[in-house]
Design a protein around this motif. Sequence first.
Motif, short mmCIF file in Angstrom:
data_model
loop_
_atom_site.label_atom_id
_atom_site.label_comp_id
_atom_site.label_asym_id
_atom_site.label_seq_id
_atom_site.Cartn_x
_atom_site.Cartn_y
_atom_site.Cartn_z
N VAL A 1 -5.07 4.30 8.53
CA VAL A 1 -4.78 3.64 9.60
C VAL A 1 -2.99 3.88 9.48
N GLY A 2 -2.48 4.20 10.90
CA GLY A 2 -1.12 4.35 10.95
C GLY A 2 -0.21 2.94 10.74
N PRO A 3 1.19 3.48 10.76
CA PRO A 3 1.76 4.51 11.07
C PRO A 3 2.14 5.73 10.35
N SER A 4 2.04 5.33 8.68
CA SER A 4 2.53 6.40 7.73
C SER A 4 1.49 6.52 6.58
N SER A 5 1.52 7.75 6.22
CA SER A 5 0.58 8.11 5.00
C SER A 5 1.18 7.47 3.71
N SER A 6 2.64 7.70 3.71
CA SER A 6 3.40 7.38 2.38
C SER A 6 3.81 5.93 2.57
N HIS A 7 4.31 5.39 3.58
CA HIS A 7 4.68 4.03 3.89
C HIS A 7 3.69 3.03 4.20
N THR A 8 2.79 3.45 4.54
CA THR A 8 1.58 2.43 4.86
C THR A 8 0.35 2.71 4.16
N ILE A 9 -0.46 3.66 4.28
CA ILE A 9 -1.59 3.96 3.28
C ILE A 9 -1.30 3.86 1.99
N GLY A 10 -0.17 4.51 1.41
CA GLY A 10 0.24 4.51 0.08
C GLY A 10 0.06 3.33 -0.45
N PRO A 11 1.28 2.38 0.10
CA PRO A 11 1.47 0.96 -0.40
C PRO A 11 0.01 0.07 -0.39
N TRP A 12 -0.42 0.39 0.77
CA TRP A 12 -1.79 -0.30 1.14
C TRP A 12 -2.75 -0.09 -0.12
N LYS A 13 -2.80 1.13 -0.64
CA LYS A 13 -3.85 1.65 -1.64
C LYS A 13 -3.23 1.13 -3.01
N ALA A 14 -1.90 1.06 -3.12
CA ALA A 14 -1.58 0.40 -4.32
C ALA A 14 -1.55 -1.15 -4.39
N GLY A 15 -1.44 -1.68 -3.34
CA GLY A 15 -1.89 -3.10 -3.28
C GLY A 15 -3.28 -3.56 -3.68
N LEU A 16 -4.39 -2.63 -3.21
CA LEU A 16 -5.51 -2.71 -3.65
C LEU A 16 -6.16 -2.31 -5.29
N ASP A 17 -5.30 -1.31 -5.52
CA ASP A 17 -5.24 -1.07 -7.04
C ASP A 17 -4.80 -2.09 -7.92
N PHE A 18 -3.58 -2.68 -7.48
CA PHE A 18 -3.02 -3.89 -8.38
C PHE A 18 -3.89 -5.03 -8.41
N VAL A 19 -4.36 -5.36 -7.38
CA VAL A 19 -5.51 -6.51 -7.54
C VAL A 19 -6.77 -6.17 -8.11
N ARG A 20 -7.01 -5.05 -7.95
CA ARG A 20 -8.62 -4.74 -8.71
C ARG A 20 -8.40 -4.41 -10.24
N THR A 21 -7.11 -4.12 -10.62
CA THR A 21 -7.00 -3.99 -12.09
C THR A 21 -6.03 -4.92 -12.76
N HIS B 1 7.82 0.88 9.24
CA HIS B 1 6.60 1.57 8.94
C HIS B 1 5.44 0.81 8.69
N ALA B 2 5.75 -0.62 8.83
CA ALA B 2 4.48 -1.51 8.50
C ALA B 2 4.31 -1.48 6.99
N THR B 3 5.23 -1.08 5.92
CA THR B 3 5.06 -1.13 4.67
C THR B 3 4.50 -2.65 4.01
N ASP B 4 5.50 -3.79 4.49
CA ASP B 4 4.94 -4.96 4.17
C ASP B 4 3.79 -5.71 4.64
N VAL B 5 3.45 -5.15 5.79
CA VAL B 5 1.75 -5.47 6.50
C VAL B 5 0.79 -4.62 5.54
N ALA B 6 1.13 -3.40 5.22
CA ALA B 6 0.32 -2.50 4.18
C ALA B 6 0.02 -3.42 2.92
N VAL B 7 0.89 -3.87 2.22
CA VAL B 7 1.16 -4.34 0.99
C VAL B 7 0.15 -5.30 0.95
#
Length: 466
Positions: A14-34, A58-64
């Motif tokens: 999902v846009g708009p940024s791989s480092s500022h959206t997808i990365g933090p999104w995946k970090a949030g997923l990993d955090f709650v799963r672990t 970059h919608a980083t807060d939304v991604a988190v």
Amino acid sequence: MPPISVFDIFKIGVGPSSSHTIGPWKAGLDFVRTLPDVAIDRLDVQLFGSLSKTGRGHATDVAVIMGLLGHDPVTVDTTRIADYVRELADCMTLEVNGKPIVFERKQNIHFTNATHDAHPNTLIFNVYCQSELVHSVRYASVGGGFVERANAGPRQKLQKFPYPTARGIDLMRHHQRTGWSIAEIVRANEESIDTPANVDRKIQEIFSTMKEAVYRGCTTSGILPGGLNVVRRAKAMNDDLLDGRKFADIAHWEKMIRNSYQDFNTVNKWISCFALAVNEENAAMGRIVTSPTNGAAGVVPAVLLYYYFFCTDYDEPRIEDFLLTAGEIGSLFKKGATISAAVGGCQAEIGVSSSMAAAGLTQALGGSPAQVLMAAEIAMEHHLGLTCDPVGGLVQIPCIERNAMGAMKAITAANLALAGDPNTSVVSIDTVIKTMWQTAKAMNSKFKETSEGGLAFNLPVAMPDC
């Protein structure tokens, strides 16, 4: 060197940024799963460096938030993202470890405006119980949707590719030993960790997602979100190029493009249209393929569709060769330099994507391995030093148009390589990767996705509020 799959470089997200959206999104997923089973009554997220300075745009807060809610960026219904965030705002409750805790976007996600020593894209998740910190995890979003967790412990033993590559010269050595093309070498590596059928399926999924992103961008009008009032242009270009004729679906649209007038100027416009379409979708938090980043996600699809629609010797299996080759070039830049604009400026995004597209097109058009690497080198050579200066922290100005420019440079690079003799080439792909990394390290931080220099400085726009 750890192996990097083509499907690590090409990610559906999902846009708009791989480092500022997808990365933090995946970090949030990993955090709650672990997250260990500990008593919690508060969760705070701290954003540092570029994540803080341009994170709102970059919608980083939304991604988190989306990660903490457990949604997967690959499969989430992108039309419902705003609904999910709104629902959390309404109830102000996040379920963590099976227990609801109060969570407010403005109160619990902190744009620190400070730089962390670990990485320009650092975020930290802290959980508390009765004001006492009970657990903390630090992540770095290192570009292209790749995320590294601090103190993650020893890595699982990695399976080695039969044809490992860290540099372009390694690809040439494998070619000289086997007689294979770069695409064949890469396929052999991929099939060492997956079945041939799965490799084919994933390549087709990547190609289909790219086409669908272009189609959506070419059929959607309006103003992009974020406050810059950027007007979508791809649909108007598409309609003009098709003389206003209507089409029922993507298959009908493809047929009309193939049957359209194809002089040089028209084809040139289509390439720009394809690139703009993808990055307008990206800016609107649509589904795209990271290649190698979101901000540069329009270059490879634009060049690939140039081949698909307009090259007279088009051959369906060469779509696979294009993507396998392009993905391998992206992995060389990740291993030898960076694909993060917060580390290397826009040369690490548009420059790398243009290099990938040039190599892929050269492969699809029958170029030799040496010509493929020559094309990749030419494309990057003419992006060296490109700064990342998103106006308002949004992936719109100059990012969207840069994808069109990167696509055109890629096609030019491929044509130069196909018409040239690699034996007379002075600059190698390995030299240009080394140079790009040296340039990245020397570049002032205000030109590395901080919106503190370049166009972002001269066109100051207030960051959108949470």
